[in-house]
Design a protein around this motif. Structure first.
Motif, PDB file in Angstrom:
ATOM      1  N   THR A   1       0.841  -1.208   0.000  1.00  0.00           N
ATOM      2  CA  THR A   1       0.000   0.000   0.000  1.00  0.00           C
ATOM      3  C   THR A   1       0.865   1.244   0.000  1.00  0.00           C
ATOM      4  OG1 THR A   1      -1.769  -1.157   1.159  1.00  0.00           O
ATOM      5  CG2 THR A   1      -1.781   1.251   1.299  1.00  0.00           C
TER       6      THR A   1
ATOM      7  N   ARG B   1       2.318   1.826  -3.422  1.00  0.00           N
ATOM      8  CA  ARG B   1       1.307   2.346  -4.353  1.00  0.00           C
ATOM      9  C   ARG B   1       1.057   3.835  -4.117  1.00  0.00           C
ATOM     10  NH1 ARG B   1      -0.638  -2.971  -3.832  1.00  0.00           N
ATOM     11  NH2 ARG B   1      -1.972  -2.488  -2.072  1.00  0.00           N
TER      12      ARG B   1
ATOM     13  N   SER C   1       3.786   6.097  -6.191  1.00  0.00           N
ATOM     14  CA  SER C   1       3.916   5.529  -7.532  1.00  0.00           C
ATOM     15  C   SER C   1       4.753   6.379  -8.480  1.00  0.00           C
ATOM     16  CB  SER C   1       2.537   5.289  -8.145  1.00  0.00           C
ATOM     17  OG  SER C   1       1.851   6.514  -8.295  1.00  0.00           O
ATOM     18  N   ARG C   2       4.810   7.653  -8.252  1.00  0.00           N
ATOM     19  CA  ARG C   2       5.561   8.530  -9.158  1.00  0.00           C
ATOM     20  C   ARG C   2       7.004   8.688  -8.692  1.00  0.00           C
ATOM     21  NH1 ARG C   2       1.449  12.986 -11.448  1.00  0.00           N
ATOM     22  NH2 ARG C   2      -0.309  11.581 -11.664  1.00  0.00           N
TER      23      ARG C   2
ATOM     24  N   GLU D   1       1.494  13.460  -6.062  1.00  0.00           N
ATOM     25  CA  GLU D   1       0.657  12.251  -6.017  1.00  0.00           C
ATOM     26  C   GLU D   1      -0.826  12.583  -5.839  1.00  0.00           C
ATOM     27  OE1 GLU D   1       1.261   9.027  -6.458  1.00  0.00           O
ATOM     28  OE2 GLU D   1       3.438   9.000  -6.378  1.00  0.00           O
TER      29      GLU D   1
ATOM     30  N   LEU E   1       8.150  -2.320  -6.533  1.00  0.00           N
ATOM     31  CA  LEU E   1       7.167  -1.439  -7.155  1.00  0.00           C
ATOM     32  C   LEU E   1       6.290  -2.207  -8.133  1.00  0.00           C
ATOM     33  CD1 LEU E   1       9.416   1.673  -7.828  1.00  0.00           C
ATOM     34  CD2 LEU E   1       7.551   1.511  -6.162  1.00  0.00           C
TER      35      LEU E   1
ATOM     36  N   ALA F   1       3.830  -4.235  -6.196  1.00  0.00           N
ATOM     37  CA  ALA F   1       2.800  -3.389  -5.590  1.00  0.00           C
ATOM     38  C   ALA F   1       1.733  -3.007  -6.612  1.00  0.00           C
ATOM     39  CB  ALA F   1       3.427  -2.130  -4.996  1.00  0.00           C
ATOM     40  N   HIS F   2       2.139  -2.776  -7.820  1.00  0.00           N
ATOM     41  CA  HIS F   2       1.180  -2.346  -8.836  1.00  0.00           C
ATOM     42  C   HIS F   2       0.478  -3.521  -9.505  1.00  0.00           C
ATOM     43  CE1 HIS F   2       2.020   1.813  -8.263  1.00  0.00           C
ATOM     44  NE2 HIS F   2       3.300   1.548  -8.280  1.00  0.00           N
ATOM     45  N   ASN F   3       1.040  -4.700  -9.376  1.00  0.00           N
ATOM     46  CA  ASN F   3       0.410  -5.895  -9.950  1.00  0.00           C
ATOM     47  C   ASN F   3      -0.506  -6.601  -8.969  1.00  0.00           C
ATOM     48  OD1 ASN F   3       1.596  -5.610 -12.460  1.00  0.00           O
ATOM     49  ND2 ASN F   3       3.431  -6.715 -11.827  1.00  0.00           N
TER      50      ASN F   3
ATOM     51  N   LEU G   1      -2.944  -5.500  -6.590  1.00  0.00           N
ATOM     52  CA  LEU G   1      -3.854  -4.543  -5.969  1.00  0.00           C
ATOM     53  C   LEU G   1      -4.787  -5.273  -5.015  1.00  0.00           C
ATOM     54  CD1 LEU G   1      -4.728  -2.278  -8.994  1.00  0.00           C
ATOM     55  CD2 LEU G   1      -3.075  -1.853  -7.178  1.00  0.00           C
TER      56      LEU G   1
ATOM     57  N   GLU H   1      -9.424  -1.889  -4.223  1.00  0.00           N
ATOM     58  CA  GLU H   1      -8.847  -0.871  -5.097  1.00  0.00           C
ATOM     59  C   GLU H   1      -9.261  -1.081  -6.538  1.00  0.00           C
ATOM     60  OE1 GLU H   1      -4.875   0.632  -3.112  1.00  0.00           O
ATOM     61  OE2 GLU H   1      -4.734  -1.419  -3.815  1.00  0.00           O
TER      62      GLU H   1
END
Length: 105
Positions: A8, A11, A14-15, A61, A94, A97-99, A101, A105
């Motif tokens: 979390t 996420r 993320s940037r 963000e 990273l 984390a993005h794969n 969810l 979410e």
């Protein structure tokens, strides 16, 4: 810190520019701590660390810093993120984390 919180946390960062500002704030907090000569100097440590990070959350963000809900876990995650980035090992975290969810979410 739980694995769920770690994902979390990532996420919420993320940037790349958000992470860079976090790295800057974390490093600056260490420098301010190392240079503190009087107990009152310690007040500047969290300011140095959090101002760049919160700026990133509010203006890059556009999310709420995890610090507000989980201050200690967030601090640990911040330095974990910095250490992994310095070691060149943050990328897989990273990606995960993005794969992965969570269901809400």
């Amino acid at each position: 810190m739980t694995d769920e919180f770690w994902l979390t946390y990532l996420r919420a960062h993320s940037r790349r520019s958000t992470r860079v500002l976090h790295y800057f704030g974390s490093a600056l907090a260490i420098v301010v701590l190392a240079r503190a000569r009087r107990p009152r100097d310690l007040v500047a440590v969290p300011i140095a660390g959090y101002v760049p990070a919160w700026f990133a959350h509010f203006f890059i963000e556009h999310n709420r810093p995890e610090t507000f809900a989980h201050p200690f876990a967030s601090l640990l995650a911040d330095y974990r993120m910095l250490a992994l980035a310095m070691a060149g090992r943050l990328g897989p975290h990273l990606a995960r984390a993005h794969n992965e969810l969570t269901p809400d979410e």
